[in-house]
Write an enzyme that holds these catalytic residues in place. Structure first.
Site, short mmCIF file in Angstrom:
data_model
loop_
_atom_site.label_atom_id
_atom_site.label_comp_id
_atom_site.label_asym_id
_atom_site.label_seq_id
_atom_site.Cartn_x
_atom_site.Cartn_y
_atom_site.Cartn_z
N HIS A 44 0.71 -1.28 0.05
CA HIS A 44 0.24 0.04 -0.09
C HIS A 44 0.76 1.32 -0.05
O HIS A 44 0.70 2.24 -0.61
CB HIS A 44 -0.86 -0.03 1.19
CG HIS A 44 -2.04 0.98 1.39
ND1 HIS A 44 -3.16 1.09 0.48
CD2 HIS A 44 -1.95 2.12 2.07
CE1 HIS A 44 -3.69 2.04 0.76
NE2 HIS A 44 -3.11 2.73 1.65
N HIS A 90 -10.35 3.12 -0.65
CA HIS A 90 -10.20 2.63 0.74
C HIS A 90 -11.18 1.51 0.66
O HIS A 90 -12.21 1.57 1.43
CB HIS A 90 -11.00 3.96 1.63
CG HIS A 90 -10.12 4.06 2.80
ND1 HIS A 90 -10.98 4.26 4.13
CD2 HIS A 90 -8.78 4.13 2.90
CE1 HIS A 90 -9.63 4.58 4.94
NE2 HIS A 90 -8.54 4.46 4.24
#
Lengths: 737, 226
Positions: A44, A90
């Site tokens: 990430h 998200h």
């Protein structure tokens, strides 16, 4: 070593990565150091699997003031007018805890834009869920995500002006929540750098707690395996009130010239700006974790360093002016503490209780994460899928198929969703949700930013490269329909696990497709986000590149809408229709339950010609309506113009398409087409201008009446409108209007 | 002489910039007043804008009523000065006891941002004088707690004295008597849930909001002249 080994695996690091850390440090890492590496080297934060490929994207152009690498891209919209534009995902947090996952998704992208010194003025959400007609959890997730976006976005006072919501079984176990934010700069761009040793680092905003520990690593950088509710503590909890204060305080700090650098704390917590701001500047930082204001007692140093508590920014300021910084924050009721000092030594040194708990080279954390050229393999099943019947058999009844498409969740009116969002604050929303693209007039100016998001997952499943090209082309076409010129792209690439060779091949193809389309259309990529591990067990989502297109309209008053405008207007169809574009189509999925064949091929040169024609016609005030023709084909595009306006139409579909078979003329998804209307007496001009521009154009019919008539089928507009508006609420728990 | 309007902002207010732009556009002089101020700087009109004062924590307006500036607002109102609370500002005025009643959660239990039509119930007030009696205005609403409620006897008295200023044509939130806006007994303190500042530009969908702001500025000018 044995306990350490177990520990690094728990933190999401591989054995090889652990060895690489030992090599870079020349010793075993401390517990705090290991935690810091685990977040910064997570997929990430580090883009370790994607970076090699992302280099192939075009990122420069005269309009690009700041390209990828900063908090957000910055694009010149007009002389002296610059905007920041960025999208982020998200996905994993929103699946585990939809309300807070989506809310903090909004908060994160808003801070990215804020870190450029820009005032956030518009949000768009690109959402993907499993079928609403299926499991109750799909409905629960949609309702929760919408509630999270609504509560957070409304409260911080940033309008949510557009986006899309789409459904497919592949997203049932991995929903997508991508949020894009536009900000307007009030001065030169701020940056995430800490160039001057001696400057101090001020942590501004909410207190640091134990929420979101491992959000980047254990949550966002692994696939789900079922039973993932246990990951809920890794989801952060948002406080929009604190974010609103943070926006105002940071803008005032930037405006007052009090800051040398600014970065938000998102994934990776304090470790992220501490290492990235210094590594990018050849400096280091001494962090005093004891100075960090905390939400709870007895937090370990590593927890403070990697907590992903929301609503925090790290500001770099001259020590001589730090009192002013603290005073300003206090006036906004925001806690702010000096937590570090920039050093000439390029190391991140963390002090706690008069001891050093971490001492690592800043670049080792921020820049020197492993870079993987992961193996790629073209899936063997692709050829078989391409050769299979694509779902283009005629329907039993054309009108019924048309109605089924219009009332499917995919095309149903999304008012239930967007009415929960403040889409009007800042007095700029000339066109908001429900339009092809949002037209946002900038405060105090005539110029408008025009924004659209698109990501056709089914096309990308059948051919990731062709699908990615189609995504860019459609986003550009949406923007062009308003009369705007497409300028730049932010992208969010959502895929399965990069450790799966077939997913990695899909990813490389998607990147190449975007590169090809963005180059052809002159819309460089100014930043974005890669979200891997959107998989549950072996089941990955369709590769879903979400393209956020930014365009400029010189005068917001000239914006063309996507609803019919006046009875009697002439309807023209711009662009040629091919009879066989059914691979991955809405018709195939909704009517035949089929996903096979080839996705439609895009002619990028034709798209560019179409866009400049639309721009010219809008500037000349010829167009009274222009609507992109995409999912569901021409029949759905025409109906959408009617449903949004309450005006029916009569169209000779065969004449408009030169395709004889009615269902092919109606539902084929050939790209590069637009439904355009103008006053009757302007039609010859429109057709002549199209011919001169090399854009095929055909007179199709006329606006007006209570019926939607495509020759081979007729639907009564009033009844369809009722069904179209009721479709989504009736699938959700609450049907009270 | 231009009217001096004070826009009171609390931490979490978010419509103050929009109100300022519109009031300036209508010729007013605007001063921004932070919630910790204790005086309003000699203004003719006080506007409490929309937003989420103090995060709407506890319930909308419940904390804002304790902000120091609210004493100054109350004093201004007591001396006959004009006060207008829009959306969250309306909620604050109710919590502060400057207007009767309360705003509960919408009947549908969802946030609503939507264009609505409201009918002018009493055109003989400082908020509505530029509109005709019964005139229908197109304005946006944007709230989760806009469901107006008041006890029966107060409602009866409000009706009798013409203290209901605006009513929804098609009640969107369950408000008692479809009430969208009210004023106090003295006729100088106004609360309304719709956002007139968002309806002062036909490009955005309506210019009707300018009628309401224009009326307030006329009334304030009248006071200035006196």
């Amino acid at each position: 070593m044995s306990t350490r080994t177990a520990l690094h695996r728990d933190l999401g690091l591989s054995d090889d990565e652990y060895e690489a850390i030992v090599t870079r440090l020349g010793r075993e890492p401390s517990y705090t150091e290991l935690a810091m590496f685990s977040v910064m080297w997570s997929e990430h934060c580090s883009y370790k699997s994607s970076r090699l490929h992302l280099r192939r994207l075009p990122t420069t152009g005269p309009q690009v003031l700041v390209g990828p690498g900063e908090g957000a891209g910055v694009v010149a919209l007009a002389p002296g007018v610059a905007v920041a534009w960025k999208i982020e995902s998200h996905n994993h947090p929103s699946f585990v805890e939809p309300v807070n996952g989506a809310a903090t998704g909004v908060g994160g992208i808003v801070r990215d834009v804020l870190s450029m010194g820009a005032r956030p003025i518009a949000l768009l959400d690109s959402l993907r869920f499993g079928p609403l007609e299926g499991a109750a959890r799909n409905r629960y997730l949609l309702e929760g995500v919408v509630a999270g976006i609504s509560s957070y976005g409304n409260s911080i006072g940033v309008p949510t002006v557009g986006g899309e919501t789409s459904f497919d079984p592949c997203y049932e176990g991995n929903i997508l929540v991508n949020v894009a934010c536009l900000g307007v700069l009030e001065g030169p761009p701020m940056h995430a750098r800490a160039e001057r040793p001696g400057d101090v680092a001020v942590l501004i905003g909410a207190a640091t707690g134990r929420d979101g520990i491992g959000g980047a690593s254990v949550l966002a950088s692994v696939s789900f395996a079922g039973g993932d509710d246990a990951k809920r503590p890794a989801v952060q909890v948002g406080d929009p009130f604190a974010e609103k204060l943070l926006i105002e305080a940071c803008l005032e700090l930037v405006r007052g010239g009090l800051l040398h650098g600014l970065q938000d704390l998102g994934a990776g917590g304090l470790t992220c700006p501490a290492s990235e701001m210094t590594a990018g500047s050849g400096t280091g930082i001494a962090v005093d974790v004891d100075a960090v204001h905390r939400r709870e007692p007895n937090m370990e140093p590593f927890e403070v360093m990697i907590s992903e508590s929301q609503e925090r920014m790290l500001a770099i300021a001259d020590e001589a002016r730090v009192a002013e910084v603290l005073e300003l924050c206090d006036r906004w009721g925001l806690p702010a503490r000096v937590v570090g000092r920039i050093t000439a030594q390029p190391r991140v040194v963390v002090h706690a209780d008069d001891a050093i708990v971490a001492d690592v080279p800043a670049p080792a954390l921020a820049d020197d994460a492993p870079l993987y050229d992961r193996p790629r393999r073209r899936p063997g099943w692709l050829d078989e899928l391409a050769a299979a019947p694509c779902g283009d058999d005629p329907p039993a009844e054309l009108a019924e198929a048309w109605l089924a498409l219009l009332t499917s969740p995919e095309h149903a009116c999304k008012r239930w969703i967007w009415e929960q969002y403040d889409h009007m604050i800042f007095l700029g929303t000339v066109q908001g949700p429900g339009a092809d693209a949002a037209v946002i007039r900038l405060p105090g100016r005539d110029v408008a930013a025009v924004l659209s998001t698109d990501g056709p997952g089914r096309y990308c499943y059948l051919d990731p490269r062709a699908g990615a090209i189609a995504a860019v082309a459609e986003a550009a076409r949406n923007v062009a329909c308003t009369g705007a010129r497409p300028l730049a792209v932010t992208n969010c690439l959502n895929l399965g696990s990069p450790e799966d060779e077939e997913v990695m091949w899909q990813f490389a193809e998607v990147v190449d497709g975007i590169a090809q389309a963005c180059t052809a259309l002159g819309t460089p990529v100014t930043g974005g986000n890669v979200s891997f591990y959107n998989a549950t067990g072996d089941r990955a989502i369709h590769p879903t590149p979400v393209i956020g297109m930014l365009g400029v309209l010189d005068d917001a008053r000239h914006a063309v809408g996507a609803a019919f405008s006046a009875p009697g207007d002439a309807i023209a169809v711009l662009g040629d229709t091919r009879a066989g574009d059914f691979g991955g189509s809405d018709f195939a999925a909704t009517i035949h339950g089929t996903l096979a064949g080839r996705p439609p091929e895009v002619d990028l040169a034709a798209e560019a010609r179409l866009a400049s024609l639309l721009h010219r016609l809008a500037a000349q005030r010829v167009l009274t309506c222009a609507h992109d023709c995409s999912g569901g084909g021409l029949a759905v595009a025409l109906a959408e113009c009617a449903l949004r306006s309450g005006l029916g139409f009569s169209v000779d579909l065969a004449a408009a398409t030169a395709v004889a078979e009615p269902h092919r003329a109606a539902f084929s998804e050939t790209p590069g087409r637009v439904v355009a209307t103008c006053a009757q007496d302007a039609l010859p001009d429109l057709l002549r201008a199209a011919r001169a521009a090399g854009v095929p154009a055909r007179a199709a019919g006329v606006v007006g009446g209570p019926v939607m008539d495509i020759g081979a089928a007729r639907l009564e507009l009033g009844a369809v409108r009722d069904a179209w508006e009721a479709a989504l609420p009736s699938l959700l728990s609450d049907t009270v209007s | 002489m231009s009217v001096r309007a004070a826009i009171v902002s609390f931490p979490g207010s978010n419509c103050e910039q929009d109100c300022e732009r519109v009031l300036r556009g209508l010729g007013a002089e605007v001063v921004r007043v932070w919630h910790d101020a204790t005086d309003l700087g000699g203004c003719d009109l006080v506007v409490l804008p929309g937003g989420f004062a103090h995060g709407d924590y506890l319930r909308p307006g419940a904390i804002a009523r304790f902000s120091p500036v609210m004493q100054a607002v109350a004093d201004h109102a007591a001396s006959g000065g004009l006060v207008a609370g829009i959306c969250n500002g309306f909620q604050v005025l109710c919590e502060a006891g400057l207007l009767p009643g309360a705003l509960r959660r919408n009947a549908g239990l969802r946030f609503i941002c939507r264009w609505v039509e409201v009918r002018v119930d009493n055109a003989d007030t400082a908020l509505t004088a530029r509109a005709g009696p019964g005139q229908v205005l197109r304005l946006p609403i944007n709230h989760f707690e806009g469901n107006y409620h008041v006890d029966a006897s107060t409602l009866e008295a409000m009706r009798r004295r013409g203290r209901v200023t605006l009513r929804y044509v098609d009640n969107p939130n369950g408000s008692l008597d479809a009430i969208a806006g009210i004023c106090n007994d003295a006729g100088n303190v106004f609360g309304l849930m719709p956002h007139p500042e968002r309806a002062c530009d036909p490009l955005l969908g309506s210019g009707d909001g300018a009628l309401l702001f224009g009326s307030l500025l006329d009334a304030a000018r009248g006071r200035v002249a006196v």
